[in-house]
Design a protein around this motif. Structure first.
Motif, PDB file in Angstrom:
ATOM      1  N   ILE A 138       0.868  -1.179   0.000  1.00 35.40           N
ATOM      2  CA  ILE A 138       0.000   0.000   0.000  1.00 35.40           C
ATOM      3  C   ILE A 138       0.901   1.224   0.000  1.00 35.40           C
ATOM      4  O   ILE A 138       1.800   1.342   0.840  1.00 35.40           O
ATOM      5  CB  ILE A 138      -0.917   0.025   1.246  1.00 35.40           C
ATOM      6  N   TYR A 139       0.682   2.112  -0.967  1.00 38.50           N
ATOM      7  CA  TYR A 139       1.383   3.387  -0.949  1.00 38.50           C
ATOM      8  C   TYR A 139       0.597   4.340  -0.052  1.00 38.50           C
ATOM      9  O   TYR A 139      -0.606   4.522  -0.236  1.00 38.50           O
ATOM     10  CB  TYR A 139       1.473   4.007  -2.341  1.00 38.50           C
ATOM     11  N   PRO A 158       0.429   0.070  -7.264  1.00 38.55           N
ATOM     12  CA  PRO A 158       0.396  -0.561  -5.940  1.00 38.55           C
ATOM     13  C   PRO A 158      -0.796  -1.501  -5.832  1.00 38.55           C
ATOM     14  O   PRO A 158      -1.649  -1.559  -6.724  1.00 38.55           O
ATOM     15  CB  PRO A 158       0.218   0.640  -5.010  1.00 38.55           C
ATOM     16  N   ASP A 159      -0.883  -2.210  -4.722  1.00 35.48           N
ATOM     17  CA  ASP A 159      -2.086  -2.989  -4.443  1.00 35.48           C
ATOM     18  C   ASP A 159      -3.182  -2.096  -3.875  1.00 35.48           C
ATOM     19  O   ASP A 159      -4.374  -2.395  -4.005  1.00 35.48           O
ATOM     20  CB  ASP A 159      -1.748  -4.119  -3.467  1.00 35.48           C
ATOM     21  N   GLY A 160      -2.784  -1.000  -3.250  1.00 37.24           N
ATOM     22  CA  GLY A 160      -3.732  -0.021  -2.738  1.00 37.24           C
ATOM     23  C   GLY A 160      -3.028   1.306  -2.569  1.00 37.24           C
ATOM     24  O   GLY A 160      -1.811   1.369  -2.382  1.00 37.24           O
ATOM     25  N   ALA A 202      -6.090   0.989  -9.075  1.00 37.71           N
ATOM     26  CA  ALA A 202      -5.919   0.318  -7.784  1.00 37.71           C
ATOM     27  C   ALA A 202      -6.956   0.906  -6.843  1.00 37.71           C
ATOM     28  O   ALA A 202      -7.429   2.025  -7.057  1.00 37.71           O
ATOM     29  CB  ALA A 202      -4.507   0.550  -7.240  1.00 37.71           C
ATOM     30  N   PRO A 203      -7.333   0.167  -5.796  1.00 35.47           N
ATOM     31  CA  PRO A 203      -8.237   0.751  -4.798  1.00 35.47           C
ATOM     32  C   PRO A 203      -7.608   2.006  -4.182  1.00 35.47           C
ATOM     33  O   PRO A 203      -6.430   1.995  -3.813  1.00 35.47           O
ATOM     34  CB  PRO A 203      -8.387  -0.363  -3.770  1.00 35.47           C
ATOM     35  N   ALA A 257      -6.517  -2.346   3.231  1.00 38.44           N
ATOM     36  CA  ALA A 257      -5.781  -3.609   3.190  1.00 38.44           C
ATOM     37  C   ALA A 257      -6.724  -4.788   2.972  1.00 38.44           C
ATOM     38  O   ALA A 257      -6.402  -5.753   2.260  1.00 38.44           O
ATOM     39  CB  ALA A 257      -4.986  -3.791   4.477  1.00 38.44           C
ATOM     40  N   GLN A 258      -7.908  -4.743   3.561  1.00 38.01           N
ATOM     41  CA  GLN A 258      -8.876  -5.810   3.380  1.00 38.01           C
ATOM     42  C   GLN A 258      -9.388  -5.839   1.937  1.00 38.01           C
ATOM     43  O   GLN A 258      -9.740  -6.911   1.419  1.00 38.01           O
ATOM     44  CB  GLN A 258     -10.032  -5.625   4.361  1.00 38.01           C
ATOM     45  N   ARG A 259      -9.426  -4.688   1.297  1.00 42.06           N
ATOM     46  CA  ARG A 259      -9.893  -4.633  -0.095  1.00 42.06           C
ATOM     47  C   ARG A 259      -8.825  -5.074  -1.087  1.00 42.06           C
ATOM     48  O   ARG A 259      -9.155  -5.397  -2.229  1.00 42.06           O
ATOM     49  CB  ARG A 259     -10.357  -3.204  -0.433  1.00 42.06           C
TER      50      ARG A 259
END
Length: 260
Positions: A138-139, A158-160, A202-203, A257-259
């Motif tokens: 996560i950034y 990023p992932d988020g 990304a989310p 993080a859950q998303r």
């Protein structure tokens, strides 16, 4: 009479040009406010943390702190325009309590690092930090760091992405701080957050304080692309503790993080 008026106009224009020239030359001293002093060893500030060295594409070696965590997600923290990583130790500690691994970076010119900050330089610093992280990431970008995180996200997704108190672009933020100056045409560093966010896949979560007088809430809301999660912290100002490591902020990171 006409000659006097013309001389007055010329004098005013001369002063205006002088001020514009000074702003052009010294604007980065208004934008970047680093604490240049070396920071203590990571473990003396954050239990279990360790010092790491990042190497940028242009050859700078930058100090950073890494805190291990039990989750499979690392939060890469990109700070604002002032201070150094020691000022974000409470944020890193709060994230660690939530189980996240944390990489707390410092830009060039901050925290004893060599170099001088610029938009392009900070982008290289963030890329070097990203290369030091494995797994899900996560950034996390704070204020000016939100612009750094957004630009990094356009290059290395990023992932988020969590942005705390972002602005639309630096000119809008500068106009708010210096309404009497022609900020946009004079800026050398632009940080076009809103435009770049439209290309990030990304989310995204945006956290801001309703009482922020440095980056007005309207700018943070306007920066948000469609689908972003907005979290307003009632009564919070830009530098209030609750926007550094408060419960609303931590809940937003956990939710993101859950998303991912």
């Amino acid at each position: 009479m006409i000659k006097t008026v013309l001389l007055s106009v010329v004098a005013v224009l001369g002063v205006a040009l002088l001020l514009a020239g000074l702003l052009w030359l010294f604007q980065r001293r208004l934008i970047y406010l680093p604490d240049t002093r070396p920071v203590p060893a990571a473990a003396t500030v954050l239990p279990g943390a360790r010092d790491v060295t990042l190497t940028t594409a242009d050859g700078l070696r930058l100090g950073a702190w890494y805190v291990p965590g039990r989750r499979e997600v690392t939060v890469l923290v990109m700070g604002g325009n002032a201070g150094n990583r020691s000022h974000r130790a409470p944020l890193a500690a709060a994230l660690a309590r939530e189980g996240f691994a944390v990489l707390l970076m410092d830009y060039r010119g901050y925290g004893g690092n060599a170099g001088s900050p610029t938009e392009e330089g900070l982008a290289l610093d963030a890329e070097a930090a990203r290369q030091a992280v494995n797994g899900k990431v996560i950034y996390y970008g704070e204020s000016l760091g939100a612009a750094v995180a957004t630009r990094l996200a356009t290059k290395i997704p990023p992932d988020g992405l969590l942005l705390r108190s972002p602005f639309t672009d630096l000119a809008d933020a500068g106009r708010h701080a210096y309404p009497f100056l022609p900020v946009r045409p004079l800026l050398r560093d632009t940080f076009p957050v809103k435009a770049q966010l439209r290309t990030v896949h990304a989310p995204i979560t945006i956290v801001y304080g309703s009482a922020d007088t440095i980056v007005p809430p309207a700018l943070s809301r306007s920066a948000a692309p469609p689908g972003a999660v907005l979290v307003e912290v009632p009564g919070a100002g830009h530098n209030d503790q609750t926007l550094l490591d408060g419960p609303e902020l931590m809940a937003a990171v956990v939710d993101l993080a859950q998303r991912v």
